[in-house]
Design a protein around this motif. Structure first.
Motif, PDB file in Angstrom:
ATOM      1  N   ALA A   1       5.971  17.781  -3.031  1.00 36.40           N
ATOM      2  CA  ALA A   1       4.649  17.885  -2.495  1.00 36.40           C
ATOM      3  C   ALA A   1       3.835  16.556  -3.045  1.00 36.40           C
ATOM      4  N   GLY A   2       3.982  16.340  -4.124  1.00 33.73           N
ATOM      5  CA  GLY A   2       3.230  14.926  -4.606  1.00 33.73           C
ATOM      6  C   GLY A   2       3.836  13.788  -4.031  1.00 33.73           C
ATOM      7  N   ILE A   3       5.000  13.591  -3.641  1.00 31.71           N
ATOM      8  CA  ILE A   3       5.477  12.447  -3.097  1.00 31.71           C
ATOM      9  C   ILE A   3       5.282  12.624  -1.568  1.00 31.71           C
ATOM     10  N   VAL A   4       5.044  13.483  -0.869  1.00 27.13           N
ATOM     11  CA  VAL A   4       4.683  13.434   0.676  1.00 27.13           C
ATOM     12  C   VAL A   4       3.184  13.205   0.676  1.00 27.13           C
TER      13      VAL A   4
ATOM     14  N   THR B   1      -0.788   9.311   2.117  1.00 28.52           N
ATOM     15  CA  THR B   1      -1.725   8.691   1.788  1.00 28.52           C
ATOM     16  C   THR B   1      -1.734   6.891   1.936  1.00 28.52           C
ATOM     17  N   GLY B   2      -0.483   6.501   1.349  1.00 27.86           N
ATOM     18  CA  GLY B   2      -0.273   4.916   1.622  1.00 27.86           C
ATOM     19  C   GLY B   2      -0.247   4.786   3.216  1.00 27.86           C
ATOM     20  N   LEU B   3       0.381   5.569   3.943  1.00 26.87           N
ATOM     21  CA  LEU B   3       0.202   5.189   5.493  1.00 26.87           C
ATOM     22  C   LEU B   3      -1.223   5.255   5.917  1.00 26.87           C
ATOM     23  N   LEU B   4      -2.019   6.371   5.651  1.00 25.77           N
ATOM     24  CA  LEU B   4      -3.180   6.359   6.317  1.00 25.77           C
ATOM     25  C   LEU B   4      -4.288   5.516   5.842  1.00 25.77           C
ATOM     26  N   MET B   5      -4.243   5.213   4.462  1.00 26.76           N
ATOM     27  CA  MET B   5      -5.119   4.068   4.058  1.00 26.76           C
ATOM     28  C   MET B   5      -5.133   2.668   4.456  1.00 26.76           C
ATOM     29  N   ARG B   6      -6.103   2.102   4.652  1.00 26.66           N
ATOM     30  CA  ARG B   6      -5.908   0.592   5.110  1.00 26.66           C
ATOM     31  C   ARG B   6      -6.096  -0.305   3.926  1.00 26.66           C
TER      32      ARG B   6
ATOM     33  N   GLN C   1       0.715  -1.096  -0.086  1.00 27.39           N
ATOM     34  CA  GLN C   1       0.197   0.043  -0.134  1.00 27.39           C
ATOM     35  C   GLN C   1       0.958   1.204  -0.042  1.00 27.39           C
ATOM     36  N   LEU C   2       2.121   1.356   0.682  1.00 24.93           N
ATOM     37  CA  LEU C   2       3.041   2.447   0.687  1.00 24.93           C
ATOM     38  C   LEU C   2       3.580   2.560  -0.383  1.00 24.93           C
ATOM     39  N   ILE C   3       4.123   1.455  -1.325  1.00 25.24           N
ATOM     40  CA  ILE C   3       4.640   1.725  -2.326  1.00 25.24           C
ATOM     41  C   ILE C   3       3.525   2.184  -3.428  1.00 25.24           C
ATOM     42  N   VAL C   4       2.467   1.740  -3.479  1.00 21.81           N
ATOM     43  CA  VAL C   4       1.568   2.189  -4.369  1.00 21.81           C
ATOM     44  C   VAL C   4       1.222   3.703  -4.481  1.00 21.81           C
ATOM     45  N   GLY C   5       1.166   4.032  -2.951  1.00 21.05           N
ATOM     46  CA  GLY C   5       0.873   5.316  -2.595  1.00 21.05           C
ATOM     47  C   GLY C   5       2.250   6.550  -2.902  1.00 21.05           C
ATOM     48  N   LEU C   6       3.088   5.904  -2.865  1.00 19.94           N
ATOM     49  CA  LEU C   6       4.725   6.452  -3.311  1.00 19.94           C
ATOM     50  C   LEU C   6       4.601   6.750  -4.821  1.00 19.94           C
ATOM     51  N   ILE C   7       4.090   5.652  -5.478  1.00 19.24           N
ATOM     52  CA  ILE C   7       4.243   5.663  -7.075  1.00 19.24           C
ATOM     53  C   ILE C   7       3.436   6.752  -7.445  1.00 19.24           C
ATOM     54  N   VAL C   8       1.990   6.661  -7.131  1.00 16.32           N
ATOM     55  CA  VAL C   8       0.763   7.540  -7.440  1.00 16.32           C
ATOM     56  C   VAL C   8       1.429   8.893  -7.092  1.00 16.32           C
ATOM     57  N   GLY C   9       1.860   9.274  -5.897  1.00 14.44           N
ATOM     58  CA  GLY C   9       2.492  10.583  -5.546  1.00 14.44           C
ATOM     59  C   GLY C   9       3.534  11.104  -6.436  1.00 14.44           C
ATOM     60  N   VAL C  10       4.420  10.456  -6.713  1.00  8.61           N
ATOM     61  CA  VAL C  10       5.407  10.518  -7.820  1.00  8.61           C
ATOM     62  C   VAL C  10       4.872  11.121  -9.187  1.00  8.61           C
ATOM     63  N   LEU C  11       3.950  10.168  -9.648  1.00  2.00           N
ATOM     64  CA  LEU C  11       3.317  10.239 -10.997  1.00  2.00           C
ATOM     65  C   LEU C  11       2.377  11.784 -10.994  1.00  2.00           C
TER      66      LEU C  11
END
Length: 59
Positions: free
Chosen positions: A41-44, A49-54, A14-24
């Motif tokens: 800002a997108g990475i953060v 989001t990856g940390l907070l989402m379940r 989930q964290l990796i997906v959030g990071l990839i989406v943030g970078v994109l």
């Protein structure tokens, strides 16, 4: 219904997906506005989001 806690692997994915989406999103908005600070800002936002989402529960 009993709450199932997600596994470590699911949380990491989930964290990796959030990071990839943030970078994109960061790269896209940076190119659109030609302002480079949207990238961090997108990475953060992606990491938070990856940390907070379940992650979805495994069946």
């Amino acid at each position: 219904m009993a709450e199932q806690t997600p596994s470590r692997n699911a949380r990491r994915n989930q964290l990796i997906v959030g990071l990839i989406v943030g970078v994109l999103v960061g790269v896209g908005v940076s190119l659109w506005t030609s302002f480079w600070l949207w990238l961090p800002a997108g990475i953060v936002v992606g990491v938070v989001t990856g940390l907070l989402m379940r992650p979805p529960a495994e069946k």
